[in-house]
Design a protein around this motif. Sequence first.
Motif, PDB file in Angstrom:
ATOM      1  N   LEU B  76       3.916  -0.536  -3.067  1.00 28.36           N
ATOM      2  CA  LEU B  76       4.511  -1.870  -2.900  1.00 28.36           C
ATOM      3  C   LEU B  76       5.007  -2.326  -4.268  1.00 28.36           C
ATOM      4  O   LEU B  76       4.242  -2.342  -5.232  1.00 28.36           O
ATOM      5  CB  LEU B  76       3.465  -2.854  -2.379  1.00 28.36           C
ATOM      6  N   THR B  77       6.284  -2.696  -4.344  1.00 30.12           N
ATOM      7  CA  THR B  77       6.871  -3.109  -5.610  1.00 30.12           C
ATOM      8  C   THR B  77       7.313  -4.566  -5.559  1.00 30.12           C
ATOM      9  O   THR B  77       7.969  -4.982  -4.597  1.00 30.12           O
ATOM     10  CB  THR B  77       8.074  -2.224  -5.980  1.00 30.12           C
ATOM     11  N   LEU B  78       6.927  -5.295  -6.577  1.00 27.69           N
ATOM     12  CA  LEU B  78       7.446  -6.641  -6.790  1.00 27.69           C
ATOM     13  C   LEU B  78       8.512  -6.495  -7.862  1.00 27.69           C
ATOM     14  O   LEU B  78       8.208  -6.185  -9.022  1.00 27.69           O
ATOM     15  CB  LEU B  78       6.344  -7.582  -7.274  1.00 27.69           C
ATOM     16  N   GLU B  79       9.760  -6.655  -7.477  1.00 30.89           N
ATOM     17  CA  GLU B  79      10.850  -6.331  -8.401  1.00 30.89           C
ATOM     18  C   GLU B  79      10.942  -7.317  -9.563  1.00 30.89           C
ATOM     19  O   GLU B  79      11.260  -6.948 -10.693  1.00 30.89           O
ATOM     20  CB  GLU B  79      12.167  -6.273  -7.645  1.00 30.89           C
ATOM     21  N   SER B  80      10.664  -8.573  -9.299  1.00 32.38           N
ATOM     22  CA  SER B  80      10.675  -9.599 -10.327  1.00 32.38           C
ATOM     23  C   SER B  80       9.577 -10.601  -9.966  1.00 32.38           C
ATOM     24  O   SER B  80       9.804 -11.527  -9.192  1.00 32.38           O
ATOM     25  CB  SER B  80      12.040 -10.284 -10.372  1.00 32.38           C
ATOM     26  N   ALA B  81       8.394 -10.366 -10.497  1.00 29.69           N
ATOM     27  CA  ALA B  81       7.219 -11.111 -10.063  1.00 29.69           C
ATOM     28  C   ALA B  81       7.357 -12.616 -10.314  1.00 29.69           C
ATOM     29  O   ALA B  81       7.911 -13.059 -11.332  1.00 29.69           O
ATOM     30  CB  ALA B  81       5.978 -10.587 -10.774  1.00 29.69           C
ATOM     31  N   THR B  82       6.841 -13.388  -9.367  1.00 28.50           N
ATOM     32  CA  THR B  82       6.800 -14.846  -9.494  1.00 28.50           C
ATOM     33  C   THR B  82       5.352 -15.316  -9.369  1.00 28.50           C
ATOM     34  O   THR B  82       4.494 -14.595  -8.836  1.00 28.50           O
ATOM     35  CB  THR B  82       7.632 -15.524  -8.393  1.00 28.50           C
ATOM     36  N   ARG B  83       5.078 -16.527  -9.846  1.00 29.09           N
ATOM     37  CA  ARG B  83       3.712 -17.036  -9.801  1.00 29.09           C
ATOM     38  C   ARG B  83       3.187 -17.141  -8.374  1.00 29.09           C
ATOM     39  O   ARG B  83       1.993 -16.971  -8.123  1.00 29.09           O
ATOM     40  CB  ARG B  83       3.640 -18.396 -10.480  1.00 29.09           C
ATOM     41  N   SER B  84       4.074 -17.392  -7.429  1.00 27.13           N
ATOM     42  CA  SER B  84       3.645 -17.510  -6.035  1.00 27.13           C
ATOM     43  C   SER B  84       3.191 -16.175  -5.450  1.00 27.13           C
ATOM     44  O   SER B  84       2.615 -16.132  -4.354  1.00 27.13           O
ATOM     45  CB  SER B  84       4.785 -18.074  -5.174  1.00 27.13           C
ATOM     46  N   GLN B  85       3.419 -15.089  -6.188  1.00 27.32           N
ATOM     47  CA  GLN B  85       2.973 -13.784  -5.724  1.00 27.32           C
ATOM     48  C   GLN B  85       1.592 -13.425  -6.275  1.00 27.32           C
ATOM     49  O   GLN B  85       1.082 -12.332  -6.008  1.00 27.32           O
ATOM     50  CB  GLN B  85       3.991 -12.705  -6.099  1.00 27.32           C
ATOM     51  N   THR B  86       0.985 -14.348  -6.996  1.00 24.63           N
ATOM     52  CA  THR B  86      -0.408 -14.182  -7.390  1.00 24.63           C
ATOM     53  C   THR B  86      -1.245 -14.160  -6.123  1.00 24.63           C
ATOM     54  O   THR B  86      -1.198 -15.103  -5.328  1.00 24.63           O
ATOM     55  CB  THR B  86      -0.847 -15.338  -8.303  1.00 24.63           C
ATOM     56  N   SER B  87      -1.998 -13.074  -5.932  1.00 27.13           N
ATOM     57  CA  SER B  87      -2.690 -12.911  -4.659  1.00 27.13           C
ATOM     58  C   SER B  87      -3.583 -11.681  -4.732  1.00 27.13           C
ATOM     59  O   SER B  87      -3.573 -10.934  -5.713  1.00 27.13           O
ATOM     60  CB  SER B  87      -1.675 -12.751  -3.530  1.00 27.13           C
ATOM     61  N   VAL B  88      -4.337 -11.469  -3.674  1.00 31.76           N
ATOM     62  CA  VAL B  88      -5.041 -10.205  -3.493  1.00 31.76           C
ATOM     63  C   VAL B  88      -4.269  -9.418  -2.446  1.00 31.76           C
ATOM     64  O   VAL B  88      -3.996  -9.931  -1.352  1.00 31.76           O
ATOM     65  CB  VAL B  88      -6.495 -10.405  -3.041  1.00 31.76           C
ATOM     66  N   TYR B  89      -3.923  -8.189  -2.790  1.00 31.62           N
ATOM     67  CA  TYR B  89      -3.120  -7.352  -1.909  1.00 31.62           C
ATOM     68  C   TYR B  89      -3.992  -6.243  -1.324  1.00 31.62           C
ATOM     69  O   TYR B  89      -4.689  -5.538  -2.040  1.00 31.62           O
ATOM     70  CB  TYR B  89      -1.946  -6.753  -2.681  1.00 31.62           C
ATOM     71  N   PHE B  90      -3.910  -6.120  -0.006  1.00 29.67           N
ATOM     72  CA  PHE B  90      -4.661  -5.072   0.691  1.00 29.67           C
ATOM     73  C   PHE B  90      -3.694  -4.101   1.360  1.00 29.67           C
ATOM     74  O   PHE B  90      -2.780  -4.503   2.077  1.00 29.67           O
ATOM     75  CB  PHE B  90      -5.579  -5.663   1.760  1.00 29.67           C
ATOM     76  N   CYS B  91      -3.958  -2.838   1.122  1.00 29.49           N
ATOM     77  CA  CYS B  91      -3.267  -1.786   1.843  1.00 29.49           C
ATOM     78  C   CYS B  91      -4.176  -1.355   2.988  1.00 29.49           C
ATOM     79  O   CYS B  91      -5.417  -1.414   2.864  1.00 29.49           O
ATOM     80  CB  CYS B  91      -2.999  -0.615   0.903  1.00 29.49           C
ATOM     81  N   ALA B  92      -3.591  -0.929   4.099  1.00 31.26           N
ATOM     82  CA  ALA B  92      -4.396  -0.504   5.237  1.00 31.26           C
ATOM     83  C   ALA B  92      -3.667   0.593   5.997  1.00 31.26           C
ATOM     84  O   ALA B  92      -2.439   0.721   5.923  1.00 31.26           O
ATOM     85  CB  ALA B  92      -4.685  -1.683   6.164  1.00 31.26           C
ATOM     86  N   SER B  93      -4.448   1.375   6.727  1.00 27.37           N
ATOM     87  CA  SER B  93      -3.850   2.371   7.618  1.00 27.37           C
ATOM     88  C   SER B  93      -4.613   2.326   8.934  1.00 27.37           C
ATOM     89  O   SER B  93      -5.742   1.844   8.998  1.00 27.37           O
ATOM     90  CB  SER B  93      -3.920   3.772   7.003  1.00 27.37           C
ATOM     91  N   ILE B  94      -3.984   2.791   9.979  1.00 25.56           N
ATOM     92  CA  ILE B  94      -4.596   2.658  11.296  1.00 25.56           C
ATOM     93  C   ILE B  94      -4.804   4.003  11.956  1.00 25.56           C
ATOM     94  O   ILE B  94      -3.957   4.885  11.902  1.00 25.56           O
ATOM     95  CB  ILE B  94      -3.763   1.723  12.196  1.00 25.56           C
ATOM     96  N   ASP B  95      -5.960   4.082  12.586  1.00 25.51           N
ATOM     97  CA  ASP B  95      -6.334   5.260  13.337  1.00 25.51           C
ATOM     98  C   ASP B  95      -6.131   4.936  14.808  1.00 25.51           C
ATOM     99  O   ASP B  95      -7.060   4.705  15.549  1.00 25.51           O
ATOM    100  CB  ASP B  95      -7.796   5.603  13.056  1.00 25.51           C
ATOM    101  N   ARG B  96      -4.889   4.882  15.226  1.00 22.61           N
ATOM    102  CA  ARG B  96      -4.580   4.398  16.566  1.00 22.61           C
ATOM    103  C   ARG B  96      -5.039   5.336  17.656  1.00 22.61           C
ATOM    104  O   ARG B  96      -5.312   4.921  18.768  1.00 22.61           O
ATOM    105  CB  ARG B  96      -3.064   4.178  16.693  1.00 22.61           C
ATOM    106  N   ALA B  97      -5.086   6.605  17.324  1.00 26.29           N
ATOM    107  CA  ALA B  97      -5.410   7.592  18.350  1.00 26.29           C
ATOM    108  C   ALA B  97      -6.852   7.468  18.823  1.00 26.29           C
ATOM    109  O   ALA B  97      -7.198   7.932  19.895  1.00 26.29           O
ATOM    110  CB  ALA B  97      -5.156   8.993  17.820  1.00 26.29           C
ATOM    111  N   ASP B  98      -7.686   6.835  18.021  1.00 27.32           N
ATOM    112  CA  ASP B  98      -9.100   6.765  18.362  1.00 27.32           C
ATOM    113  C   ASP B  98      -9.492   5.335  18.719  1.00 27.32           C
ATOM    114  O   ASP B  98      -9.241   4.871  19.810  1.00 27.32           O
ATOM    115  CB  ASP B  98      -9.924   7.314  17.201  1.00 27.32           C
ATOM    116  N   THR B  99     -10.046   4.622  17.789  1.00 32.27           N
ATOM    117  CA  THR B  99     -10.583   3.302  18.101  1.00 32.27           C
ATOM    118  C   THR B  99      -9.585   2.171  17.883  1.00 32.27           C
ATOM    119  O   THR B  99      -9.825   1.057  18.288  1.00 32.27           O
ATOM    120  CB  THR B  99     -11.796   3.000  17.209  1.00 32.27           C
ATOM    121  N   GLY B 100      -8.480   2.445  17.226  1.00 31.33           N
ATOM    122  CA  GLY B 100      -7.553   1.378  16.869  1.00 31.33           C
ATOM    123  C   GLY B 100      -7.977   0.629  15.638  1.00 31.33           C
ATOM    124  O   GLY B 100      -7.395  -0.405  15.307  1.00 31.33           O
TER     125      GLY B 100
END
Lengths: 111, 113
Positions: B76-100
């Motif tokens: 994930l790229t922030l091309e020109s960061a702004t103060r409003s983009q101060t945050s905690v960022y979570f990446c996630a992936s899904i195992d849809r074939a099983d439990t979701g």
Amino acid sequence: QQPVQSPQAVILREGEDAVINCSSSKALYSVHWYRQKHGEAPVFLMILLKGGEQKGHEKISASFNEKKQQSSLYLTASQLSYSGTYFCGTEKDQGAQKLVFGQGTRLTINP
Amino acid sequence: DAGITQSPRYKITETGRQVTLMCHQTWSHSYMFWYRQDLGHGLRLIYYSAAADITDKGEVPDGYVVSRSKTENFPLTLESATRSQTSVYFCASIDRADTGELFFGEGSRLTVL
């Protein structure tokens, strides 16, 4: 569109029960529930796929009312370890794979 | 070890700078997601990807760019960061074939000064 959770926060004594609600303005295919401890990543609790379906694990269970477009999470005889923020995530369409989360409900359990 | 890892875990940058947050998963999950978490807003979806070279916007995509040249990586790229983009960022992936179940990384705390 983000689902709405209620209440925003709740404080309980150990052993008391809690209900957290999640409502959507749109029809839903599924509802997911997650719990997040402070400073940690959210952790999966359960998924409900069909209207009227109830799922449970130990003293935490949930229901999904497809008609009312809402789900409820039930925490029975709460334990200190249940403290955290609870999020519902909703999925509009089957196969969309895209979860939209509510704003969270902060649950505090005191001894 | 198998799992989903994010880097850096903490980052401080200045307004206008470009920042890239990395996400790597070892399960070969098809779907990957980026969420940001801010007080009062919960988790909001920024972008997601159904497979390599397939990405789509989420709820709050403005100011962000993603790519997915390999199944296991989703930066994930922030091309020109702004103060409003101060945050905690979570990446996630899904195992849809099983439990979701959606598996989350540990999060990247970004501060934009």
